[in-house]
Enzyme design. Structure first.
Site, short mmCIF file in Angstrom:
data_model
loop_
_atom_site.label_atom_id
_atom_site.label_comp_id
_atom_site.label_asym_id
_atom_site.label_seq_id
_atom_site.Cartn_x
_atom_site.Cartn_y
_atom_site.Cartn_z
N ARG A 142 0.82 -1.22 0.00
CA ARG A 142 0.00 0.00 0.00
C ARG A 142 0.85 1.27 0.00
O ARG A 142 0.46 2.29 -0.56
CB ARG A 142 -0.90 0.02 1.24
CG ARG A 142 -2.00 -1.04 1.26
CD ARG A 142 -2.94 -0.75 2.42
NE ARG A 142 -4.03 -1.71 2.50
CZ ARG A 142 -4.03 -2.79 3.26
NH1 ARG A 142 -2.97 -3.06 3.99
NH2 ARG A 142 -5.06 -3.60 3.29
N LYS A 181 3.17 -21.60 17.55
CA LYS A 181 4.50 -21.41 18.14
C LYS A 181 4.76 -19.97 18.54
O LYS A 181 5.60 -19.69 19.40
CB LYS A 181 5.59 -21.93 17.20
CG LYS A 181 5.59 -21.32 15.80
CD LYS A 181 6.37 -20.05 15.68
CE LYS A 181 6.16 -19.42 14.33
NZ LYS A 181 6.86 -18.13 14.18
N ASN A 237 8.05 -12.22 18.20
CA ASN A 237 7.32 -12.64 19.39
C ASN A 237 8.26 -12.87 20.57
O ASN A 237 7.94 -12.54 21.71
CB ASN A 237 6.51 -13.90 19.08
CG ASN A 237 5.42 -13.62 18.07
OD1 ASN A 237 4.39 -13.06 18.38
ND2 ASN A 237 5.66 -14.00 16.81
#
Length: 343
Positions: free
Chosen positions: A34, A191, A256
């Site tokens: 975008r 995970k 993460n």
């Protein structure tokens, strides 16, 4: 070699790394995003400085903001969009699809609007069911740097698996096949939860015994959840399962893991996510998975403990306690099915 026309949807690190491999392999590759400034930067300088600042891109890789043209001109579409925007983008491309086009999801997460995997979103289109899932221990910065990497392409259709292998195989990127799309995709999504747990634990300087225990019990939770929804437990012994879990739970390159490390270092969840600059799928996945685990009476003490820590002001001791004092006693659950029947 047959030259294919490929579109990669998404301007993030993993989509860019995949697009670059395919361009190097001589395929016609367009990467849709975008952000017009990002498009111009890639086309003019050969860099995606926001996500892969140290990785020069192949001169034949074309960035574009014209979604319609990118889809029409491609025979294979890789959807590398964060889960929160995945459904919206797929709805936009649906009128442009044909029965011959192949759709590959690389997004490791769930639809935030309902308990639904990304491949399920793709399958809702009425035009093509030539669908696959790409997942594995694939840290994008290492792929872009030419580090040797293995991944898994899962699809019920052999031709889909072979197309993706043909597009992406290289001296540094090797693909393995699987028919278990459900297991491969659930492994990639689940995970992320445990990478947060491991990042948090590492920030607290726990020992290697503790880290290995967390990862192994994480694998047990992942496979228990996935098998309930139709996955093959053996999938979790491969690259998409244990392989991805190890990479994501031990590397500071994992988004993460970094969220967990920041929380373990004293940041709140909002600040930990804000400092990342990229999407950490594990936070949204955690909410979805804990809700489904409760609904289906699935025992997932680590996921539930992390949920209470992040969203219910529980203490870290409660997360540790959930692992050390819970009810589960079997080590390798699916290997002991017959044993348990005979007890």
């Amino acid at each position: 070699m047959i030259k294919h026309s490929v579109c990669v949807l998404g301007g993030g690190s993993f989509g860019t790394a995949l697009a670059n491999i395919m361009a190097k392999n001589g395929h016609q590759v367009s990467q849709w995003m975008r952000n017009e400034q990002q498009v111009d930067e890639i086309n003019l300088t050969g860099l995606n400085s926001r996500y892969l600042p140290n990785a020069p891109l192949h001169c034949e890789l074309l960035a574009t903001s014209n979604l319609e043209q990118a889809i029409r001109d491609s025979d294979t579409v890789f959807v590398s969009i964060p889960s929160k925007s995945f459904e919206q983008v797929v709805q936009r491309i649906e009128p442009l699809l044909t029965a011959e086009k192949i759709l590959i999801s690389t997004t490791k997460g769930f639809n935030p609007n309902r308990f639904e995997l990304m491949s399920d979103v793709l399958r809702r289109n009425p035009v093509t069911q030539r669908i696959g899932v790409l997942s594995g221990p694939n840290l994008a910065k290492e792929i872009a740097a030419g580090q040797m990497t293995g991944s898994v392409i899962a699809s019920s259709e052999e031709a889909v698996r072979h197309r993706v292998i043909e597009l992406l195989k290289s001296p540094t990127f090797r693909l393995y096949e699987s028919k278990d799309s459900k297991g491969v995709e659930l492994a990639g999504a689940l995970k992320n939860i445990y990478a947060i747990v491991c990042g948090l634990a590492k920030a607290l300087n726990v020992g290697e015994n503790t880290m290995s225990m967390i990862m192994t019990r994480s694998l047990a939770e992942m496979s228990r959840f996935a098998v309930h929804f139709g996955a093959n437990p053996m999938t979790f012994l491969g690259l998409a399962g244990m392989g991805d879990l190890i990479a994501t739970c031990t590397s500071p390159l994992s988004r993460n893991y970094r969220v967990g490390f920041a929380i373990g270092s004293g940041k709140n969840l909002t600040d930990a996510i804000g400092s990342l600059g990229e999407v950490a799928e594990g936070v949204n996945t955690l909410k979805m998975v804990v809700e489904e685990a409760h609904r289906n009476h699935l025992y997932m003490p680590l996921a539930e403990g992390l949920f209470k820590l992040l969203f219910e002001n529980a203490t870290l001791d409660s997360l540790i306690g959930s692992m050390m004092t819970g009810e589960q006693t079997w080590d390798v659950e699916f290997a002991t099915t017959e044993e348990k029947k005979n007890v």
